[in-house]
Design an enzyme around this catalytic site. Sequence first.
Site, PDB file in Angstrom:
ATOM      1  N   HIS A  71       0.820  -1.228   0.000  1.00 19.86           N
ATOM      2  CA  HIS A  71       0.000   0.000   0.000  1.00 19.86           C
ATOM      3  C   HIS A  71       0.850   1.274   0.000  1.00 19.86           C
ATOM      4  O   HIS A  71       0.308   2.372  -0.179  1.00 19.86           O
ATOM      5  CB  HIS A  71      -0.905   0.042   1.231  1.00 19.86           C
ATOM      6  CG  HIS A  71      -1.942  -1.041   1.270  1.00 19.86           C
ATOM      7  ND1 HIS A  71      -2.794  -1.291   0.218  1.00 19.86           N
ATOM      8  CD2 HIS A  71      -2.265  -1.947   2.239  1.00 19.86           C
ATOM      9  CE1 HIS A  71      -3.588  -2.312   0.542  1.00 19.86           C
ATOM     10  NE2 HIS A  71      -3.286  -2.727   1.754  1.00 19.86           N
ATOM     11  N   ASP A 110      -4.650 -12.933   3.549  1.00 21.45           N
ATOM     12  CA  ASP A 110      -5.904 -12.395   4.084  1.00 21.45           C
ATOM     13  C   ASP A 110      -7.105 -12.667   3.175  1.00 21.45           C
ATOM     14  O   ASP A 110      -8.208 -12.199   3.462  1.00 21.45           O
ATOM     15  CB  ASP A 110      -5.771 -10.902   4.435  1.00 21.45           C
ATOM     16  CG  ASP A 110      -4.979 -10.103   3.438  1.00 21.45           C
ATOM     17  OD1 ASP A 110      -4.774 -10.603   2.319  1.00 21.45           O
ATOM     18  OD2 ASP A 110      -4.577  -8.970   3.773  1.00 21.45           O
TER      19      ASP A 110
HETATM   20  C1  9RB Z   1     -10.486   2.859   8.562  1.00 24.12           C
HETATM   21  C2  9RB Z   1     -10.697   1.684   7.861  1.00 24.12           C
HETATM   22  C3  9RB Z   1      -7.827  -0.378   7.010  1.00 24.12           C
HETATM   23  C4  9RB Z   1      -8.428  -1.615   6.831  1.00 24.12           C
HETATM   24  C5  9RB Z   1      -7.678  -2.700   6.371  1.00 24.12           C
HETATM   25  C6  9RB Z   1      -6.342  -2.559   6.081  1.00 24.12           C
HETATM   26  C7  9RB Z   1      -5.604  -3.739   5.575  1.00 24.12           C
HETATM   27  C8  9RB Z   1      -4.414  -3.715   5.064  1.00 24.12           C
HETATM   28  C9  9RB Z   1      -3.831  -4.924   4.503  1.00 24.12           C
HETATM   29  C10 9RB Z   1      -5.758  -1.338   6.266  1.00 24.12           C
HETATM   30  C11 9RB Z   1      -6.488  -0.252   6.741  1.00 24.12           C
HETATM   31  C12 9RB Z   1     -12.062   1.593   7.701  1.00 24.12           C
HETATM   32  C13 9RB Z   1      -9.233   3.442   9.049  1.00 24.12           C
HETATM   33  C14 9RB Z   1     -12.753   0.469   7.009  1.00 24.12           C
HETATM   34  O1  9RB Z   1      -3.870  -6.011   4.971  1.00 24.12           O
HETATM   35  N1  9RB Z   1      -3.234  -4.821   3.347  1.00 24.12           N
HETATM   36  O2  9RB Z   1      -2.747  -5.868   2.670  1.00 24.12           O
HETATM   37  N2  9RB Z   1      -8.573   0.728   7.446  1.00 24.12           N
HETATM   38  N3  9RB Z   1      -9.833   0.743   7.395  1.00 24.12           N
HETATM   39  N4  9RB Z   1     -12.644   2.642   8.254  1.00 24.12           N
HETATM   40  N5  9RB Z   1     -11.728   3.416   8.768  1.00 24.12           N
HETATM   41  C15 9RB Z   1     -11.988   4.653   9.466  1.00 24.12           C
HETATM   42 ZN    ZN Z   2      -4.137  -7.215   2.832  1.00 23.82          ZN
END
Ligand code: 9RB
Ligand code: ZN
Length: 366
Positions: free
Chosen positions: A141, A266
Amino acid sequence: MTTGYVWNELYGWHNTGNYAGFLVPSTTVQPFQHFESAESKVRFASLVEVSGLSKHLTRIDAVPATVEDILRVHTPEHVERIQRESELDKGGDAGDGESPFGKGGYDIALLSAGGAIQALRAVVEGTVNNAYALVRPPGHHARPSQGMGFCIFANAAVAIQHVREHLGVERVAVVDWDVHHGNGTQEIFDADPNVLKISIHQDNLFPFMSGPMAARGIGEAEGSAINIPLPAGCGNGAYFEVMQRIVLPAIRRFNPDVIVVPSGFDASAADPLGRMMVTASGYSQMTSMLLDVADAVCDGKLMMTHEGGYSPTYVPYCGLAVLETMSGIKTGIEDVFGGGYDELPDQVIKAHQRDVIDQVAALAGL
Ligand code: 9RB
Ligand code: ZN
């Protein structure tokens, strides 16, 4: 067949603190663990030892990436900010407020990117046939000027640019099977027709609005990005169809010098963040398919670099299955956790899943 393997104990020390998942603890959110804790990776590394598989792998030492390596992909401002915050006792954040790191996090992030570099170097130089870099923090990312989604530096992209600069590699195919969109890798190489960017992900899961099938690369690189945004609920059957209809023919057509797989687990049936149904045997079969196409087009050269995967109990079995397949060595350890998932009706491809795959294949001219 020799398979390289990178793991460093410091990867388990990357400190994401006491977040509740991705939320900052407060008086209304009880402190817990960050989703991206060390657990699933440390337990994967542990099973590689306990199973005896590590004895058959070629250990590759991680060496920190140099600043020069990182700057092929990231801005100096990003690198300097991470370095500065890493010197603080309280640590810092990679850029989006949900990607924390502790004191010294900069050095572990360099070691993570450096692990991917060393693994890819070994594959390209032919000291091993293929390699798995079990690195942490993850990378797919991370954007040029900002970390995000638990990623600090773009490990796969940094490794790719390193071997293009130093080892004469020209064309690289990226197959990102993490359940989230590999937005960083895509952005870094969006205008580069010599990097094929394939991302198989759950539609619009993370980042928000990222990875639609219409995003296909820019300018002269149009067609060099293939986004496969699958509906939630896809199992092994849908993933095999993705491989057979899109990934394998796209790689054959592209004819890379090496294949790089940002490998998250995942999309597994046990993952708390993804809503997919892939099992250890599914990951193993997808690995076989990639090894076969790598044999056909690039002398078997395949490197995987670890990304997400948040089931502490199941990730180790998915990872072991992949490493067994890459090395051709069976440890005899059963997929005791996931065996039951293989029989579920979700493993059979559904019409609405096939529709998406057909649409992407048509867009990609496959
Ligand atoms: C936030 C949200 C995330 C959710 C999942 C990942 C996974 C990353 C990964 C990263 C950030 C939501 C901050 C939904 O495994 N990459 O390979 N953040 N998600 N709502 N909010 C406020
Ligand atoms: Zn992921």
